[in-house]
Design an enzyme around this catalytic site. Structure first.
Site, PDB file in Angstrom:
ATOM      1  N   ASP A 157       4.710 -46.543   5.562  1.00  0.00           N
ATOM      2  CA  ASP A 157       4.759 -46.374   4.094  1.00  0.00           C
ATOM      3  C   ASP A 157       5.308 -47.629   3.437  1.00  0.00           C
ATOM      4  O   ASP A 157       4.831 -48.059   2.393  1.00  0.00           O
ATOM      5  CB  ASP A 157       5.552 -45.108   3.689  1.00  0.00           C
ATOM      6  CG  ASP A 157       7.011 -45.092   4.128  1.00  0.00           C
ATOM      7  OD1 ASP A 157       7.407 -45.888   5.012  1.00  0.00           O
ATOM      8  OD2 ASP A 157       7.778 -44.248   3.585  1.00  0.00           O
ATOM      9  N   GLY A 178      15.574 -36.427  11.306  1.00  0.00           N
ATOM     10  CA  GLY A 178      14.251 -36.971  11.003  1.00  0.00           C
ATOM     11  C   GLY A 178      13.447 -36.080  10.072  1.00  0.00           C
ATOM     12  O   GLY A 178      12.230 -36.220   9.958  1.00  0.00           O
ATOM     13  N   ARG A 192      10.989 -32.464   4.964  1.00  0.00           N
ATOM     14  CA  ARG A 192       9.577 -32.740   5.248  1.00  0.00           C
ATOM     15  C   ARG A 192       9.399 -33.090   6.711  1.00  0.00           C
ATOM     16  O   ARG A 192      10.338 -33.532   7.389  1.00  0.00           O
ATOM     17  CB  ARG A 192       9.047 -33.871   4.367  1.00  0.00           C
ATOM     18  CG  ARG A 192       9.692 -35.256   4.614  1.00  0.00           C
ATOM     19  CD  ARG A 192       8.902 -36.154   5.507  1.00  0.00           C
ATOM     20  NE  ARG A 192       9.629 -37.384   5.828  1.00  0.00           N
ATOM     21  CZ  ARG A 192      10.358 -37.552   6.903  1.00  0.00           C
ATOM     22  NH1 ARG A 192      10.541 -36.567   7.767  1.00  0.00           N
ATOM     23  NH2 ARG A 192      10.957 -38.718   7.134  1.00  0.00           N
ATOM     24  N   HIS A 230       6.294 -45.190   9.928  1.00  0.00           N
ATOM     25  CA  HIS A 230       6.722 -46.572   9.742  1.00  0.00           C
ATOM     26  C   HIS A 230       5.613 -47.431   9.142  1.00  0.00           C
ATOM     27  O   HIS A 230       5.465 -48.594   9.498  1.00  0.00           O
ATOM     28  CB  HIS A 230       7.191 -47.188  11.074  1.00  0.00           C
ATOM     29  CG  HIS A 230       8.611 -46.830  11.411  1.00  0.00           C
ATOM     30  ND1 HIS A 230       9.696 -47.511  10.917  1.00  0.00           N
ATOM     31  CD2 HIS A 230       9.120 -45.839  12.174  1.00  0.00           C
ATOM     32  CE1 HIS A 230      10.812 -46.972  11.371  1.00  0.00           C
ATOM     33  NE2 HIS A 230      10.497 -45.937  12.141  1.00  0.00           N
ATOM     34  N   ASP A 240       9.161 -40.033   1.599  1.00  0.00           N
ATOM     35  CA  ASP A 240       9.990 -38.823   1.614  1.00  0.00           C
ATOM     36  C   ASP A 240      10.148 -38.220   0.219  1.00  0.00           C
ATOM     37  O   ASP A 240       9.920 -37.026   0.013  1.00  0.00           O
ATOM     38  CB  ASP A 240      11.366 -39.135   2.219  1.00  0.00           C
ATOM     39  CG  ASP A 240      11.244 -39.750   3.609  1.00  0.00           C
ATOM     40  OD1 ASP A 240      10.167 -39.627   4.207  1.00  0.00           O
ATOM     41  OD2 ASP A 240      12.218 -40.357   4.080  1.00  0.00           O
ATOM     42  N   SER A 289      14.367 -35.596   6.770  1.00  0.00           N
ATOM     43  CA  SER A 289      14.620 -36.024   5.395  1.00  0.00           C
ATOM     44  C   SER A 289      15.631 -35.200   4.631  1.00  0.00           C
ATOM     45  O   SER A 289      15.497 -34.985   3.429  1.00  0.00           O
ATOM     46  CB  SER A 289      13.304 -36.014   4.603  1.00  0.00           C
ATOM     47  OG  SER A 289      12.909 -37.296   4.361  1.00  0.00           O
ATOM     48  N   SER A 290      16.674 -34.743   5.328  1.00  0.00           N
ATOM     49  CA  SER A 290      17.709 -34.008   4.601  1.00  0.00           C
ATOM     50  C   SER A 290      18.330 -34.907   3.527  1.00  0.00           C
ATOM     51  O   SER A 290      18.711 -34.434   2.454  1.00  0.00           O
ATOM     52  CB  SER A 290      18.785 -33.514   5.563  1.00  0.00           C
ATOM     53  OG  SER A 290      19.384 -34.594   6.242  1.00  0.00           O
TER      54      SER A 290
END
Ligand code: GLA
Length: 390
Positions: A22, A111, A13, A20, A158, A113-114
């Site tokens: 959520d 950054g 995503r 910063h 995420d 979201s792997s």
């Protein structure tokens, strides 16, 4: 339950805005991208999970589904698979294991979201292999909490977007209660993602820095709530509903230690920007959305202090090349930027980044892996049994 292998796909995503916040329970606006973690899996009759990775940089990993799954050493990629399993076991104590082969075309620690894509893909694979299902909103919540297994105090953005994204759209994610509201990305807009070549390992060196931010944001919240005469557990959304943002910022400026006051200012101004950005996207106002990206970056750099010189440089170059705006995306401390431009300008922005950022760093040959246009993509899915990863 058949014995034929099945394939699950979970996208990365890019968070467009709402960085910063959520974990403060405030809304964010990410979209899924066209790069994925894929897992080919088949069910086992025992409770073991045997993982191999097509990337030779990641060795095999094995664990057993039990009430308490012990973690592998910190930083081991297998911990994201364990996190997914550990989140599911209390809900489904009799789960059987899987044999799984993982591959990914998502840059790692960039950054994008792997890691959460791996968590989501593993969870879907285990659930599918056991013929059980969990309602999407419940699974998003379960996995967001489950990923803290790796030691990061992350929020729920995420896992929610990876599971719930819609093709062609960004989604505003609200928390408590969790809800996704899609907005179509205008056809003539193009988001570009560019990696700074600085690894931001959420489970590694950046973890301590990352985890400090939720603590500071929370302390600032408590102090402002007390100052307003509200209970200590008043949430950020409740504070923002109780008083206009400028008033909250004034109180924080007068009463908080300077660092906490800056952290608070980022959270509050970013929360306001998310709603402005969503509205700008809905009416196709590229200039306003771009300006909000710029403002967000400045706030993340100066008030939240999660940027990096290489990210600042990339942002600058993207703007100079004709982007309407750009900012760091994801946790920061390295990782990637997201830039917005008119679709017709995207080639020009990508060329400028290649010539002015990647070439001087000896990485021009890899530019297609590092910098690419991001297509708003659908969320994770289990694909037809028998399919092979492509
Ligand atoms: C990481 C976390 C998310 C979010 C971002 C920053 O990606 O996993 O929950 O906090 O950082 O916006």
């Amino acid at each position: 339950m058949g014995k034929t292998p099945a394939l699950v796909r979970a996208p990365g995503r890019v968070n467009l805005i709402g960085e910063h916040i959520d974990y403060c329970g405030l809304s964010v606006l990410p979209m899924a991208i066209q790069r994925n973690v894929r897992i080919v899996f088949h069910p086992r009759t025992d409770r073991d999970v045997l993982l191999v990775n097509r990337d030779p940089g990641f060795g095999p990993s094995t664990f057993t589904l039990s009430e308490t799954i012990p973690p592998a050493p910190a930083g081991d990629w297998g911990n994201y698979a364990r996190a997914a399993a550990q989140a599911l076991v209390p809900r489904f104590p009799d789960l059987r294991g899987i044999d799984a082969q993982v591959e990914s075309d998502l840059p790692i620690a960039a950054g994008l979201s792997s890691s959460s894509a791996l968590v989501v893909a593993m969870a879907l694979a285990i659930l599918h292999a056991n013929d059980v299902s969990v309602a999407p909103l419940e699974l998003m919540d379960l996995l967001a909490r489950g990923e803290r297994y790796v030691g990061t105090a992350g929020g729920g953005m995420d896992q929610s977007i990876i599971l719930g994204a819609q093709a062609g759209c960004a989604s505003r994610i609200d928390f408590h209660p969790l809800r996704l509201t899609p907005t179509a990305v205008p056809a003539d807009w193009q988001f570009i993602v560019a990696w700074s070549m600085v690894h931001a390992e959420k489970s590694g060196a950046a973890r301590q820095e990352y985890n400090e931010r939720p603590r500071q944001a929370d302390e600032a919240r408590r102090l402002v709530a007390a100052r307003l005469g509200h209970p200590e557990d008043t949430s950020y959304p409740a504070l923002l509903a109780a008083a206009p943002a400028p008033e909250l910022l004034e109180i924080a400026g007068q009463s908080l230690p300077v660092v906490l006051s800056r952290r608070f200012r980022h959270v509050v101004t970013e929360a306001v920007r998310v709603h402005q950005a969503e509205a700008a996207m809905a009416r196709g106002d590229l200039a306003v959305f771009g300006q909000l990206l710029d403002d967000s970056h400045q706030s993340l750099r100066d008030d939240y202090e999660v940027s990096h010189a290489e990210l600042d440089h990339l942002v600058e170059l993207a703007r100079e090349a004709g982007a309407a705006g750009a900012r760091l995306t994801g946790a920061g401390f390295g990782g990637s930027i997201v830039a917005l431009c008119l679709a017709e300008r995207a080639p020009q922005v990508l060329t400028a980044l290649r010539e002015r950022f990647y070439a001087p760093r000896g990485a021009a040959a890899d530019v297609e892996r590092y910098a690419f246009t991001a297509a708003p993509s659908p969320g994770a899915e289990v694909l037809t049994p028998g399919a092979s990863p492509g």
